[in-house]
Scaffold this motif. Structure first.
Motif, short mmCIF file in Angstrom:
data_model
loop_
_atom_site.label_atom_id
_atom_site.label_comp_id
_atom_site.label_asym_id
_atom_site.label_seq_id
_atom_site.Cartn_x
_atom_site.Cartn_y
_atom_site.Cartn_z
N HIS A 1 0.86 -1.20 -0.07
CA HIS A 1 -0.07 -0.08 -0.09
C HIS A 1 0.96 1.42 0.10
O HIS A 1 0.49 2.28 -0.39
CB HIS A 1 -1.10 -0.11 1.05
N ALA A 2 2.21 0.97 0.48
CA ALA A 2 3.07 2.34 0.40
C ALA A 2 3.46 2.60 -1.21
O ALA A 2 3.48 3.74 -1.51
CB ALA A 2 4.25 2.22 1.26
N ARG A 3 3.41 1.43 -1.93
CA ARG A 3 3.58 1.72 -3.46
C ARG A 3 2.23 2.24 -4.24
O ARG A 3 2.49 2.97 -5.10
CB ARG A 3 3.90 0.24 -3.74
N ALA B 1 0.39 4.32 -2.71
CA ALA B 1 0.19 5.65 -2.18
C ALA B 1 1.48 6.16 -1.57
O ALA B 1 1.71 6.39 -0.64
CB ALA B 1 -0.96 5.60 -1.03
N PRO B 2 2.38 6.51 -2.80
CA PRO B 2 3.61 7.03 -2.43
C PRO B 2 3.67 8.03 -1.46
O PRO B 2 4.68 8.18 -0.72
CB PRO B 2 4.22 7.35 -3.98
N LEU B 3 2.66 9.13 -1.58
CA LEU B 3 2.86 10.47 -0.84
C LEU B 3 2.56 10.08 0.66
O LEU B 3 2.74 10.62 1.28
CB LEU B 3 1.81 11.28 -1.16
N SER B 4 2.25 8.83 1.01
CA SER B 4 1.71 8.39 2.48
C SER B 4 2.79 7.29 2.67
O SER B 4 2.25 6.50 3.86
CB SER B 4 0.30 7.94 2.51
N ALA B 5 3.55 6.90 1.98
CA ALA B 5 4.59 5.92 2.17
C ALA B 5 5.09 5.61 3.52
O ALA B 5 5.20 4.73 4.09
CB ALA B 5 5.37 5.73 0.95
#
Length: 276
Positions: free
Chosen positions: A144-146, A148-152
């Motif tokens: 899920h980090a991938r 949503a990169p801005l929330s990684a």
């Protein structure tokens, strides 16, 4: 070129998509074809799994793997109409946005998406019970980090509870974005409304999918089943039962329930799609 109407259910897993697909598949004009994007996986794997399928036995699905995926839906509908000429519409319970994106590139499909959304407390409860191995929890963080990169950084370091809240938001916002691209932002139904008042909610769902409501849809267990079915709900399906699952009220701690219930990002997102 003939057009193949396809109702495509988009949701997270365990959101009630099999129930919705069976209710829609019980319509005289519709046939539910299960999670067609998993056709090869379900057909070839051992049968003692949570999802039952008849992809190997039902002739309407025969040898689909010898055809391009872009031809699957038209082929299945053509075969189904040979049995019942009244059929006009497929109900695809594939759930995944990526599958929807693939189908959008296929000519000859009239895609009618519906976003089925489930209470985040119920999904958080399910994910806590599913990902008990620390290695699998790490996999969820990375995946899920991938997405949503801005929330990684947050997703990689936050509590497990916040991880699952983030997952719920990412997955559902992905569907909301897809409905916006397809100009069907209003095609949203909550599991809560479907399970607690199906008799009034199903006519609304039928309407935005372009189907006339039929009372017999509520007796969905009498309809012929195709594609996939949840094993644990097989008897309930046969009895046309609709049971509202509230196990999260017992399995989550009170502070967890309160934290999710008052989470600002969840509340803002639900408000943005007309839910609470």
């Amino acid at each position: 070129m003939s057009i193949t109407p396809v109702v495509l259910i988009l949701s997270t897993p365990h959101a009630g998509s099999h129930l919705l697909s069976q209710l829609l598949g019980a319509h005289s004009q519709c046939i539910s074809i299960g999670e067609l994007h998993n056709y090869r996986k379900f057909r070839d794997r051992p049968k003692e799994r949570n999802v039952i399928d008849n992809y190997s036995e039902d002739p309407i699905f025969a040898d689909l793997d010898q055809l391009p995926r872009s031809a699957w839906h038209a082929t299945v509908l053509q075969r189904a109409k040979q049995r019942d000429p009244a059929l006009t519409t497929l109900v695809d319970n594939s759930k995944r946005v990526q599958w929807c994106a693939q189908l959008r590139r296929s000519n000859g499909l009239d895609l009618r998406p519906v976003h089925l959304i489930r209470d985040p407390r119920a999904l958080v409860r399910y994910w806590f019970r599913t990902y008990t191995d620390p290695r699998r929890v790490r996999q969820q963080r990375v995946r899920h980090a991938r997405m949503a990169p801005l929330s990684a950084f947050h997703l990689l370091t936050c509590s497990e509870l916040d991880l699952y809240i983030g997952k719920w938001l990412i997955r559902n916002k992905e569907i909301t974005d897809m409905l916006g691209k397809m100009r069907h932002p209003e095609n949203v139904v909550s599991y809560h409304d479907l399970a607690t008042r199906a008799a009034s909610e199903l006519p609304r769902v039928d309407a935005f999918l372009g189907l006339p409501y039929e009372r017999d849809q509520l007796d969905y267990g009498k309809a012929e089943q195709h594609g996939t079915l949840k094993r644990e709900y097989q008897h309930a399906s046969e009895a046309s039962a609709i049971t509202f699952d509230t196990r999260w009220t017992e399995d989550l701690a009170r502070d967890q329930i309160d934290y999710i219930s008052n989470h600002r990002r969840i509340l803002d997102y639900l408000h943005s799609i007309g839910l609470e």
